[in-house]
Scaffold this motif. Structure first.
Motif, PDB file in Angstrom:
ATOM      1  N   ILE A  70      -6.999  -1.241   0.363  1.00 49.47           N
ATOM      2  CA  ILE A  70      -5.707  -2.124   0.352  1.00 49.47           C
ATOM      3  C   ILE A  70      -5.836  -3.253  -0.574  1.00 49.47           C
ATOM      4  CG2 ILE A  70      -4.080  -3.485   1.599  1.00 49.47           C
ATOM      5  CD1 ILE A  70      -4.918  -1.928   3.989  1.00 49.47           C
TER       6      ILE A  70
ATOM      7  N   PRO B  13       0.898  -1.137  -0.041  1.00 46.25           N
ATOM      8  CA  PRO B  13      -0.086   0.197   0.101  1.00 46.25           C
ATOM      9  C   PRO B  13       1.085   1.274   0.052  1.00 46.25           C
ATOM     10  CG  PRO B  13      -0.816  -1.588   2.079  1.00 46.25           C
ATOM     11  CD  PRO B  13       0.674  -1.991   1.195  1.00 46.25           C
ATOM     12  N   LYS B  14       0.344   2.198  -0.518  1.00 45.15           N
ATOM     13  CA  LYS B  14       1.047   3.536  -0.839  1.00 45.15           C
ATOM     14  C   LYS B  14       1.157   4.193   0.712  1.00 45.15           C
ATOM     15  CE  LYS B  14       0.358   4.024  -5.577  1.00 45.15           C
ATOM     16  NZ  LYS B  14       0.125   2.599  -5.668  1.00 45.15           N
ATOM     17  N   SER B  15       0.073   3.992   1.445  1.00 43.56           N
ATOM     18  CA  SER B  15       0.090   4.816   2.718  1.00 43.56           C
ATOM     19  C   SER B  15      -0.915   3.799   3.705  1.00 43.56           C
ATOM     20  CB  SER B  15      -1.119   6.022   2.541  1.00 43.56           C
ATOM     21  OG  SER B  15      -1.320   6.389   3.739  1.00 43.56           O
ATOM     22  N   LEU B  16      -0.900   3.929   4.893  1.00 46.22           N
ATOM     23  CA  LEU B  16      -1.379   3.280   5.907  1.00 46.22           C
ATOM     24  C   LEU B  16      -2.944   3.822   5.958  1.00 46.22           C
ATOM     25  CD1 LEU B  16       1.274   2.957   8.801  1.00 46.22           C
ATOM     26  CD2 LEU B  16       0.359   1.283   7.237  1.00 46.22           C
ATOM     27  N   MET B  17      -2.872   4.918   5.294  1.00 41.95           N
ATOM     28  CA  MET B  17      -4.379   5.483   5.290  1.00 41.95           C
ATOM     29  C   MET B  17      -5.314   5.266   4.187  1.00 41.95           C
ATOM     30  SD  MET B  17      -4.642   6.832   8.286  1.00 41.95           S
ATOM     31  CE  MET B  17      -5.987   7.791   8.144  1.00 41.95           C
ATOM     32  N   GLU B  18      -4.572   4.269   3.402  1.00 43.61           N
ATOM     33  CA  GLU B  18      -5.284   3.834   2.276  1.00 43.61           C
ATOM     34  C   GLU B  18      -6.521   3.120   2.314  1.00 43.61           C
ATOM     35  OE1 GLU B  18      -3.922   1.205  -2.038  1.00 43.61           O
ATOM     36  OE2 GLU B  18      -2.156   2.560  -0.810  1.00 43.61           O
TER      37      GLU B  18
END
Length: 65
Positions: free
Chosen positions: A27, A19-24
């Motif tokens: 996923i 994932p590009k961010s944990l906030m994505e």
């Protein structure tokens, strides 16, 4: 990720993307293109670097006594 059927035969290989961010919100998920029972996640390009191809078989680890 390598997907193996119930007989331990490699039936699909896919490269996972982190994932590009944990906030994505969405996923990515990965499903085998063929029926599979086991999934083996390895480092990127692990299967290609070791020339492991579709049809390869899982072999059990030796037991220690």
């Amino acid at each position: 990720i390598g997907f193996f059927d119930s007989s331990g035969t490699l039936v699909d290989i896919q490269e996972m993307e982190p994932p590009k961010s944990l906030m994505e919100i969405q996923i990515p998920t990965y499903q085998s293109k063929r029926p599979a029972r086991f999934a083996l996640e390895m480092n990127k390009h692990w299967f290609a670097q070791r020339k492991v191809k579709l049809g390869a078989k899982l072999s059990p680890l030796p037991t220690r006594h």
